[in-house]
Design a protein around this motif. Structure first.
Motif, mmCIF file in Angstrom:
data_model
loop_
_atom_site.group_PDB
_atom_site.id
_atom_site.type_symbol
_atom_site.label_atom_id
_atom_site.label_comp_id
_atom_site.label_asym_id
_atom_site.label_seq_id
_atom_site.Cartn_x
_atom_site.Cartn_y
_atom_site.Cartn_z
ATOM 1 N N LEU A 1 -2.410 -5.332 1.913
ATOM 2 C CA LEU A 1 -3.217 -6.049 2.901
ATOM 3 C C LEU A 1 -2.596 -7.393 3.249
ATOM 4 C CD1 LEU A 1 -6.896 -5.440 1.687
ATOM 5 C CD2 LEU A 1 -5.807 -4.517 3.734
ATOM 6 N N CYS A 2 -1.951 -8.002 2.263
ATOM 7 C CA CYS A 2 -1.337 -9.322 2.452
ATOM 8 C C CYS A 2 0.082 -9.219 3.006
ATOM 9 C CB CYS A 2 -1.341 -10.066 1.115
ATOM 10 S SG CYS A 2 -1.223 -11.859 1.266
ATOM 11 N N GLY A 3 0.501 -8.010 3.357
ATOM 12 C CA GLY A 3 1.816 -7.826 3.955
ATOM 13 C C GLY A 3 2.935 -7.603 2.968
ATOM 14 N N GLY A 4 2.605 -7.274 1.712
ATOM 15 C CA GLY A 4 3.625 -7.056 0.691
ATOM 16 C C GLY A 4 3.708 -5.616 0.242
ATOM 17 N N LEU A 5 4.368 -5.402 -0.874
ATOM 18 C CA LEU A 5 4.533 -4.072 -1.460
ATOM 19 C C LEU A 5 4.864 -4.256 -2.935
ATOM 20 C CD1 LEU A 5 4.665 -0.992 -0.837
ATOM 21 C CD2 LEU A 5 7.131 -1.280 -0.504
ATOM 22 N N ASP A 6 4.360 -3.362 -3.769
ATOM 23 C CA ASP A 6 4.638 -3.434 -5.207
ATOM 24 C C ASP A 6 5.031 -2.048 -5.710
ATOM 25 O OD1 ASP A 6 4.835 -3.899 -7.881
ATOM 26 O OD2 ASP A 6 2.855 -4.791 -8.135
ATOM 27 N N LEU A 7 6.316 -1.844 -5.895
ATOM 28 C CA LEU A 7 6.831 -0.559 -6.378
ATOM 29 C C LEU A 7 6.941 -0.519 -7.893
ATOM 30 C CD1 LEU A 7 9.710 0.052 -3.798
ATOM 31 C CD2 LEU A 7 7.406 1.020 -3.776
ATOM 32 N N SER A 8 6.568 -1.597 -8.561
ATOM 33 C CA SER A 8 6.770 -1.682 -10.008
ATOM 34 C C SER A 8 5.522 -1.349 -10.814
ATOM 35 C CB SER A 8 7.242 -3.092 -10.386
ATOM 36 O OG SER A 8 6.207 -4.045 -10.199
ATOM 37 N N ILE A 9 4.422 -0.966 -10.165
ATOM 38 C CA ILE A 9 3.162 -0.829 -10.890
ATOM 39 C C ILE A 9 3.219 0.281 -11.941
ATOM 40 C CG2 ILE A 9 1.638 -1.877 -9.196
ATOM 41 C CD1 ILE A 9 1.119 0.849 -8.025
ATOM 42 N N GLY A 10 3.897 1.385 -11.658
ATOM 43 C CA GLY A 10 3.996 2.450 -12.651
ATOM 44 C C GLY A 10 4.769 2.008 -13.880
ATOM 45 N N ALA A 11 5.884 1.321 -13.653
ATOM 46 C CA ALA A 11 6.674 0.799 -14.776
ATOM 47 C C ALA A 11 5.912 -0.293 -15.514
ATOM 48 C CB ALA A 11 8.008 0.265 -14.260
ATOM 49 N N ASN A 12 5.112 -1.053 -14.769
ATOM 50 C CA ASN A 12 4.257 -2.067 -15.380
ATOM 51 C C ASN A 12 3.262 -1.407 -16.333
ATOM 52 O OD1 ASN A 12 2.460 -4.161 -15.969
ATOM 53 N ND2 ASN A 12 2.451 -4.968 -13.893
ATOM 54 N N VAL A 13 2.663 -0.305 -15.902
ATOM 55 C CA VAL A 13 1.727 0.431 -16.750
ATOM 56 C C VAL A 13 2.398 0.862 -18.052
ATOM 57 C CG1 VAL A 13 0.468 2.617 -16.967
ATOM 58 C CG2 VAL A 13 0.197 1.226 -14.914
ATOM 59 N N ALA A 14 3.618 1.379 -17.932
ATOM 60 C CA ALA A 14 4.323 1.877 -19.119
ATOM 61 C C ALA A 14 4.569 0.759 -20.134
ATOM 62 C CB ALA A 14 5.642 2.519 -18.710
ATOM 63 N N LEU A 15 5.143 -0.365 -19.676
ATOM 64 C CA LEU A 15 5.443 -1.454 -20.606
ATOM 65 C C LEU A 15 4.164 -2.064 -21.174
ATOM 66 C CD1 LEU A 15 7.433 -3.285 -22.021
ATOM 67 C CD2 LEU A 15 7.496 -4.737 -19.971
#
Length: 325
Positions: free
Chosen positions: A71-85
């Motif tokens: 919504l703020c004009g960004g993107l986060d492709l790291s959320i799955g890896a964030n979950v793992a760590l």
């Protein structure tokens, strides 16, 4: 034109474009449920529907933070890896200290820290969101594999496991968490100045800045929120699986992105709702569950999911063109 009014809540009997989009997706969800109940009678049983809600709730928890980023004009492709760590850190802390509270705090703090790092790369270093979070994805994979040394941590206290697999009043506990996040997130994004500034930043960054919106802090905040939600989702995921290993979150990123897009949030920013993301998560979960009920080969499931995502993006592009966006 007041930029902050871009997504101001409608009053009276007016229906906003976002509300119309959610309504249409609810109709699609209902038609899917009807078709599957006819094609696969086991779909409409209480245990299966509760399982759908449980799976959708985990997907929504992860996708809710991502929704605010987009919504703020960004993107986060790291959320799955964030979950793992985050899950692996929570698991090792819980095992090492025999404290559920410390384990949960470790997982949530890890997710928040990663989100802040993403936000700083995007805002302070001005690295494009795709590059920053894609690079973070690989960094987190490497750190997680190094941290775990190929080992698996399993066997957690029943009190913690209830977070992912328990019930209260016959309803899975993650569904209650989903409801709380949906309520709080909707209030913040739709009915506060902060939320309207997030929409304004995604719709037109330059105009938002000229209107006095603190673009830097809003972008940093949504990435922090995305990281925190990934950390919280990791706890639910860990409690559900009752084990932690290095590759446990790899499939979650694309599912979360799919839920956000199917729910009507525009990749261009400034358009979408958390309620839409919830409906998107339900649609995706129902489709996947229905394919399992119909014994569709697992090889076809990613293809069908990809087609649904492409159709969702195309519908968004068509809607933007009609609005002259």
């Amino acid at each position: 034109m007041n930029t902050l009014a871009h997504n101001a809540p409608y009053t009276g009997m007016q229906i906003s474009p976002e509300q119309k989009a959610v309504l249409m997706r609810l109709i699609v969800l209902g038609l899917l449920g009807l078709a599957l109940s006819i094609a696969a009678p086991a779909f409409l049983t209480a245990p299966n529907l509760l399982n759908v809600l449980r799976q959708a709730s985990l997907m929504f928890l992860l996708a809710s933070g991502l929704t605010m980023v987009i919504l703020c004009g960004g993107l986060d492709l790291s959320i799955g890896a964030n979950v793992a760590l985050s899950a692996c850190l929570a698991a090792s802390t819980m095992k090492g200290t025999d404290s559920i509270l410390l384990g949960c705090l470790a997982g949530a703090a890890c997710g928040l820290f990663i989100g802040l790092l993403n936000g700083l790369m995007v805002t302070l270093l001005r690295i494009p969101p795709f590059i920053a979070t894609y690079g973070m994805l690989w960094i987190l994979h490497g750190v997680t594999y190094w941290y775990m040394h190929g080992e698996t941590i399993h066997g957690f206290p029943p009190e913690f496991r209830a977070l992912g697999s328990g019930y209260f009043g016959g309803v899975p506990i993650p569904v209650y968490l989903m409801a709380v996040v949906l309520l709080l997130g909707t209030v913040v994004t739709q009915y506060t100045t902060w939320g309207q500034e997030v929409y304004a930043t995604g719709a037109n960054t330059e105009a938002a800045a000229l209107s006095g919106v603190p673009v830097f802090s809003r972008r940093l905040a949504v990435y922090a929120a995305s990281g925190l939600m990934a950390g919280l989702a990791s706890l639910v995921f860990l409690a559900r699986l009752n084990s932690a290993e290095g590759d446990m979150g790899e499939a979650l990123t694309l599912q979360a992105i799919a839920a956000v897009l199917i729910g009507g949030t525009s990749l261009f920013g400034g358009t979408g709702t958390l309620l839409g993301t919830l409906v998107g998560a339900l649609i995706l979960t129902v489709v996947l569950n229905g394919m399992n009920q119909l014994s569709v080969s697992a090889n076809w499931q990613p293809l069908i999911t990809g087609v649904i995502v492409i159709l969702s993006v195309l519908s968004d592009a068509v809607a933007r063109k009609r609005r002259g966006g």
